[in-house]
Write an enzyme that holds these catalytic residues in place. Structure first.
Site, PDB file in Angstrom:
ATOM      1  N   CYS A 290      -8.152  -3.609   0.101  1.00  0.00           N
ATOM      2  CA  CYS A 290      -7.018  -3.374  -0.806  1.00  0.00           C
ATOM      3  C   CYS A 290      -6.541  -4.648  -1.489  1.00  0.00           C
ATOM      4  O   CYS A 290      -6.381  -4.696  -2.711  1.00  0.00           O
ATOM      5  CB  CYS A 290      -5.888  -2.673  -0.064  1.00  0.00           C
ATOM      6  SG  CYS A 290      -5.063  -3.666   1.204  1.00  0.00           S
ATOM      7  N   HIS A 338      -0.697  -2.632   3.080  1.00  0.00           N
ATOM      8  CA  HIS A 338      -1.511  -2.016   2.019  1.00  0.00           C
ATOM      9  C   HIS A 338      -0.910  -2.320   0.657  1.00  0.00           C
ATOM     10  O   HIS A 338       0.305  -2.415   0.500  1.00  0.00           O
ATOM     11  CB  HIS A 338      -1.600  -0.505   2.214  1.00  0.00           C
ATOM     12  CG  HIS A 338      -2.663   0.130   1.380  1.00  0.00           C
ATOM     13  ND1 HIS A 338      -4.012   0.004   1.657  1.00  0.00           N
ATOM     14  CD2 HIS A 338      -2.595   0.888   0.250  1.00  0.00           C
ATOM     15  CE1 HIS A 338      -4.717   0.657   0.742  1.00  0.00           C
ATOM     16  NE2 HIS A 338      -3.878   1.200  -0.115  1.00  0.00           N
ATOM     17  N   HIS A 350      -6.158   1.929  -5.985  1.00  0.00           N
ATOM     18  CA  HIS A 350      -6.214   1.147  -4.754  1.00  0.00           C
ATOM     19  C   HIS A 350      -7.532   1.383  -4.037  1.00  0.00           C
ATOM     20  O   HIS A 350      -8.272   2.324  -4.355  1.00  0.00           O
ATOM     21  CB  HIS A 350      -5.030   1.489  -3.838  1.00  0.00           C
ATOM     22  CG  HIS A 350      -5.114   2.842  -3.192  1.00  0.00           C
ATOM     23  ND1 HIS A 350      -4.644   3.093  -1.920  1.00  0.00           N
ATOM     24  CD2 HIS A 350      -5.615   4.035  -3.637  1.00  0.00           C
ATOM     25  CE1 HIS A 350      -4.847   4.365  -1.609  1.00  0.00           C
ATOM     26  NE2 HIS A 350      -5.421   4.961  -2.632  1.00  0.00           N
TER      27      HIS A 350
END
Length: 375
Positions: A290, A338, A350
């Protein structure tokens, strides 16, 4: 004296014997049932498996970001150590040259040092010339004294450099140990998740991989919306996943224009990465995690982001969720484990988790933590 012995009991027979045998068998069967149930692996429903897998993937992502941070620090420690070693080598070379020069001067003085200065002047055919030479010799002696002092200073500096290099070596070893610990944690969580997924049927696993869940998202196509079943809930369908060629061809422009040229470049890069696989610790160009994706996207826009989620959030100006614009970094979970790139309309691009690909998802799918604007 007669020995006192317990009278021997006659074996049970008839109805009493049959009753005792029945009770013994029942007791043994009950014991077997309880013993087996105590060690049997619990049966999990598909929903329970998916929930556990989501939790394991989240724990793996936390460990991944710690791994990324440890790797960044280890790389920096290695660069500093290499620079110190190079500088120590250069100074050692200069020190050896200075030693050689002093050694040659000392040898020359030794060879010419048999007569005292007064006697040499008395025996000289040209005393004035000798005095001029003696003055030069005195000046040369002063230069040699300065050279000796410099040599001593170089020795001190070199010893300091070597000590600092030793400290950096220990620091690098500690960073590498930390790196290996986080790597082991990631692999442990992913292995456990894989074993749980193996309990699912092929259809259930395909649905899990493609459907929206804790780290899933919409189909990896710009503007795609999750399908719903008759109850209105998002359907877990393999058709919701990204196409095999996602990210390799032209993509639709985002509905909301980016506010700056740089943010437009970052968003365009993220669109171009759709369909590429998630790989923990990866920064591209063929796979990403990520924070690796966000770092690469903004690097393409000319902005250098730090490596980890918890450092990227401090790389720009914090913005409220209601003020988001395309290109902003959006962060999730209390530990900032994240991150994605906002593209407008409540959506982000993402890299979700192991086994998935870069895709478009709603920012409502994970617990909101904050956002930052970096360009």
């Amino acid at each position: 004296m007669a020995a006192h012995r317990k009278p021997k009991q006659p074996p049970l027979s008839g109805q009493a014997g049959r009753t005792a045998a029945t009770l013994a068998l029942a007791g043994a069967a009950t014991a077997t049932v309880f013993e087996g149930s105590g060690h049997a692996e619990p049966q999990l429903t598909a929903a329970q498996v998916k929930a556990k897998v989501d939790r394991l993937h989240h724990e793996a992502e936390i460990a991944t970001e710690k791994y990324n941070g440890a790797k960044e620090k280890a790389d920096q420690a290695r660069v500093r150590l290499d620079a110190l070693r190079d500088e120590a080598a250069r100074r050692t070379e200069r020190l050896n040259s200075a030693r050689d020069s002093l050694g040659a001067a000392a040898a020359a003085q030794y060879r010419s040092g048999g007569l005292s200065p007064a006697l040499r002047m008395a025996l000289s055919a040209d005393p004035e010339r000798y005095l001029r030479g003696a003055a030069l010799a005195e000046a040369a002696g002063a230069r040699q004294a300065a050279a000796v002092a410099s040599l001593r200073g170089q020795l001190v500096d070199l010893d300091r450099l070597r000590q600092e290099a030793a400290d950096r070596t220990r620091d690098l070893k500690a960073r590498q140990d930390e790196l290996n610990r986080h790597k082991a944690t990631v692999r442990q969580r992913l292995d456990a998740a894989e074993k749980l997924l193996a309990r699912l049927t092929a259809a259930e696993r395909a649905a899990y991989e493609a459907g929206p869940h804790a780290h899933g998202g919409d189909a990896g196509r710009p503007g795609a919306e999750p399908r719903t079943d008759r109850s209105g809930r998002a359907a877990l369908s393999p058709a919701a996943g990204p196409s095999p060629t996602a990210g390799t061809g032209p993509v639709r422009a985002p509905r909301t224009p980016a506010p700056t040229a740089r943010s437009a470049k970052a968003v365009a890069f993220a669109y171009g990465a759709i369909g590429k696989p998630y790989q923990w610790g990866a920064t591209g160009p063929s796979s990403y995690d990520c924070s690796g994706l966000t770092q690469a996207a903004w690097r393409a826009a000319g902005v250098a982001l730090p490596r980890t989620t918890y450092s990227q959030i401090n790389a720009g100006q914090r913005v409220a969720r209601s003020q988001l614009s395309p290109g902003d970094l959006v962060f999730f979970y209390s530990g900032l484990s994240h991150v994605g790139i906002y593209i407008g309309d409540g959506k982000m691009i993402h890299a979700p988790r192991t086994g998935s690909t870069v895709r478009i998802a709603s920012i409502d799918e994970m617990p909101w933590a904050g956002a930052a604007r970096v360009g």
